[in-house]
Design a protein around this motif. Sequence first.
Motif, PDB file in Angstrom:
ATOM      1  N   ARG A 185       0.873  -1.128  -0.092  1.00 56.54           N
ATOM      2  CA  ARG A 185       0.101   0.147   0.056  1.00 56.54           C
ATOM      3  C   ARG A 185       0.817   1.204   0.263  1.00 56.54           C
ATOM      4  O   ARG A 185       1.775   1.455   0.877  1.00 56.54           O
ATOM      5  CB  ARG A 185      -0.906  -0.102   1.345  1.00 56.54           C
ATOM      6  CG  ARG A 185      -1.926  -1.106   1.293  1.00 56.54           C
ATOM      7  CD  ARG A 185      -2.987  -0.951   2.544  1.00 56.54           C
ATOM      8  NE  ARG A 185      -3.940   0.238   2.201  1.00 56.54           N
ATOM      9  CZ  ARG A 185      -3.976   1.113   3.185  1.00 56.54           C
ATOM     10  NH1 ARG A 185      -3.015   1.400   4.169  1.00 56.54           N
ATOM     11  NH2 ARG A 185      -4.700   2.292   2.899  1.00 56.54           N
ATOM     12  N   VAL A 186       0.670   2.097  -1.005  1.00 59.42           N
ATOM     13  CA  VAL A 186       1.673   3.141  -1.209  1.00 59.42           C
ATOM     14  C   VAL A 186       0.823   4.286  -1.200  1.00 59.42           C
ATOM     15  O   VAL A 186      -0.444   4.615  -1.824  1.00 59.42           O
ATOM     16  CB  VAL A 186       2.343   3.053  -2.545  1.00 59.42           C
ATOM     17  CG1 VAL A 186       3.290   4.210  -2.776  1.00 59.42           C
ATOM     18  CG2 VAL A 186       3.246   1.905  -2.744  1.00 59.42           C
ATOM     19  N   LEU A 187       1.355   5.320  -0.518  1.00 64.65           N
ATOM     20  CA  LEU A 187       0.779   6.783  -0.455  1.00 64.65           C
ATOM     21  C   LEU A 187       1.363   7.807  -1.135  1.00 64.65           C
ATOM     22  O   LEU A 187       2.695   7.716  -1.080  1.00 64.65           O
ATOM     23  CB  LEU A 187       0.805   7.424   1.118  1.00 64.65           C
ATOM     24  CG  LEU A 187       0.022   8.672   1.360  1.00 64.65           C
ATOM     25  CD1 LEU A 187      -1.290   8.742   0.985  1.00 64.65           C
ATOM     26  CD2 LEU A 187       0.478   9.046   2.927  1.00 64.65           C
ATOM     27  N   VAL A 209      -2.856   1.843  -4.212  1.00 66.47           N
ATOM     28  CA  VAL A 209      -2.452   3.377  -4.114  1.00 66.47           C
ATOM     29  C   VAL A 209      -3.643   4.250  -3.494  1.00 66.47           C
ATOM     30  O   VAL A 209      -4.657   4.333  -3.617  1.00 66.47           O
ATOM     31  CB  VAL A 209      -2.269   4.070  -5.418  1.00 66.47           C
ATOM     32  CG1 VAL A 209      -1.764   5.413  -5.587  1.00 66.47           C
ATOM     33  CG2 VAL A 209      -1.199   3.020  -6.138  1.00 66.47           C
ATOM     34  N   VAL A 210      -2.995   4.904  -2.297  1.00 63.78           N
ATOM     35  CA  VAL A 210      -3.710   6.157  -1.567  1.00 63.78           C
ATOM     36  C   VAL A 210      -3.118   7.474  -2.250  1.00 63.78           C
ATOM     37  O   VAL A 210      -1.875   7.572  -2.076  1.00 63.78           O
ATOM     38  CB  VAL A 210      -3.773   5.767  -0.089  1.00 63.78           C
ATOM     39  CG1 VAL A 210      -4.432   7.029   0.477  1.00 63.78           C
ATOM     40  CG2 VAL A 210      -4.167   4.678   0.265  1.00 63.78           C
ATOM     41  N   GLN A 226      -6.542  10.952   8.563  1.00 62.22           N
ATOM     42  CA  GLN A 226      -7.376  10.478   7.501  1.00 62.22           C
ATOM     43  C   GLN A 226      -7.341   9.045   6.900  1.00 62.22           C
ATOM     44  O   GLN A 226      -8.310   8.411   6.591  1.00 62.22           O
ATOM     45  CB  GLN A 226      -7.522  11.650   6.411  1.00 62.22           C
ATOM     46  CG  GLN A 226      -7.765  13.023   6.707  1.00 62.22           C
ATOM     47  CD  GLN A 226      -7.921  13.789   5.432  1.00 62.22           C
ATOM     48  OE1 GLN A 226      -8.816  13.478   4.799  1.00 62.22           O
ATOM     49  NE2 GLN A 226      -7.049  14.961   5.415  1.00 62.22           N
ATOM     50  N   LEU A 227      -5.934   8.544   7.131  1.00 57.19           N
ATOM     51  CA  LEU A 227      -5.684   7.252   6.820  1.00 57.19           C
ATOM     52  C   LEU A 227      -6.626   6.111   7.409  1.00 57.19           C
ATOM     53  O   LEU A 227      -6.993   5.326   6.951  1.00 57.19           O
ATOM     54  CB  LEU A 227      -4.404   6.892   7.020  1.00 57.19           C
ATOM     55  CG  LEU A 227      -3.404   7.361   5.874  1.00 57.19           C
ATOM     56  CD1 LEU A 227      -2.130   7.220   6.219  1.00 57.19           C
ATOM     57  CD2 LEU A 227      -3.933   7.004   4.414  1.00 57.19           C
ATOM     58  N   GLY A 273      -6.121   2.460   6.956  1.00 55.75           N
ATOM     59  CA  GLY A 273      -5.047   2.822   7.900  1.00 55.75           C
ATOM     60  C   GLY A 273      -3.594   3.198   7.366  1.00 55.75           C
ATOM     61  O   GLY A 273      -3.582   3.337   5.975  1.00 55.75           O
ATOM     62  N   PRO A 274      -2.634   2.972   8.364  1.00 55.07           N
ATOM     63  CA  PRO A 274      -1.129   3.497   7.679  1.00 55.07           C
ATOM     64  C   PRO A 274      -0.959   2.383   6.357  1.00 55.07           C
ATOM     65  O   PRO A 274      -1.368   1.479   6.407  1.00 55.07           O
ATOM     66  CB  PRO A 274      -0.339   3.153   8.756  1.00 55.07           C
ATOM     67  CG  PRO A 274      -1.431   3.325  10.030  1.00 55.07           C
ATOM     68  CD  PRO A 274      -2.724   2.681   9.603  1.00 55.07           C
TER      69      PRO A 274
END
Length: 311
Positions: A150-152, A175-176, A206-207, A212-213
């Motif tokens: 999971r990538v921000l 992707v976030v 907000q995640l 989540g993270p």
Amino acid sequence: MRAAVYDEFGGADNLRVTEVDDPPVGPDTVLVRVRATSVNPVDWKIREGYLQGAFPHHLPIIPGWDVAGVVEAVGPAVRTGVAVGDEVFGYVRRDDVHQGTTAELVPAPERTVTAKPTRASFEEAAALPLAGLTAYQALTEALEVTAGDRVLVHAASGGVGHLAVQIAKSLGATVVATGSAGSHDWLRELGADEVVDYAAGPVSEQLTAVGGPVDAVLDLIGGEALDDAPKQLREGSTRLASVVDAATVGELGGTYVFVRPDRAGLDALAALVDEGRLRVVVADTFDLDHVADAHRLSEDGHPRGKVVITV
């Protein structure tokens, strides 16, 4: 040849279009007849004089590091198979700042150019090199993104960000993306799985509403977003990369990314374009005589995608 130049550091009004000498063709140089270039934030930061401590500068300066065009001549030591008449694109960064790409002819070291993606226009190809390589090197090298991560991606609607979203998806990541409220639907069209409004409070808070993270964070904005980054990462992860603030990201245990020329990376980006997995968004296009307006839009307008100059 005609080129955009400035003789002193300062605002966009310093840019002018004039006749300059045609460049020489060095032994390992490819001379490109330019069809398009693009404006990146680094271009107006150099113009303002902000990077004088990072590179030797030689005025007058022709701005620009991106190029797309047709090969006009090839130096005798070039060994990469590039030939006269080939359509190429590239990230033409040298060790000093003087001979840029906002000109009719560009002498490009052979390591900096490769075959243009066939499915891209010259304008799209010119918008890709610096921004695309930045995203690609940050995701594949600094963050080592692989399938299942999971990538921000911060500032995901900008020149680097909109490409980073798509490249991360091509690597198999979830992707976030962060962006303004008006960009959320567009970011989802690009492939973002979740979108967070960066103006609605700390992203780390907000995640919680979107899973989540995350495993990895790509920061393209700095400031509060970068300060908040450790809280955006899942416990135990230090996979943070920033293109903005080398000192701060280093203190946080992450990696500062400053893009480098790389033919293999350009080839990978071209393949993604030709496979239909990477779309280059051109926010606006200007002709060479309106180069100052192109710089102003990049500097002040927060464009969605890239600003391109046709030559």
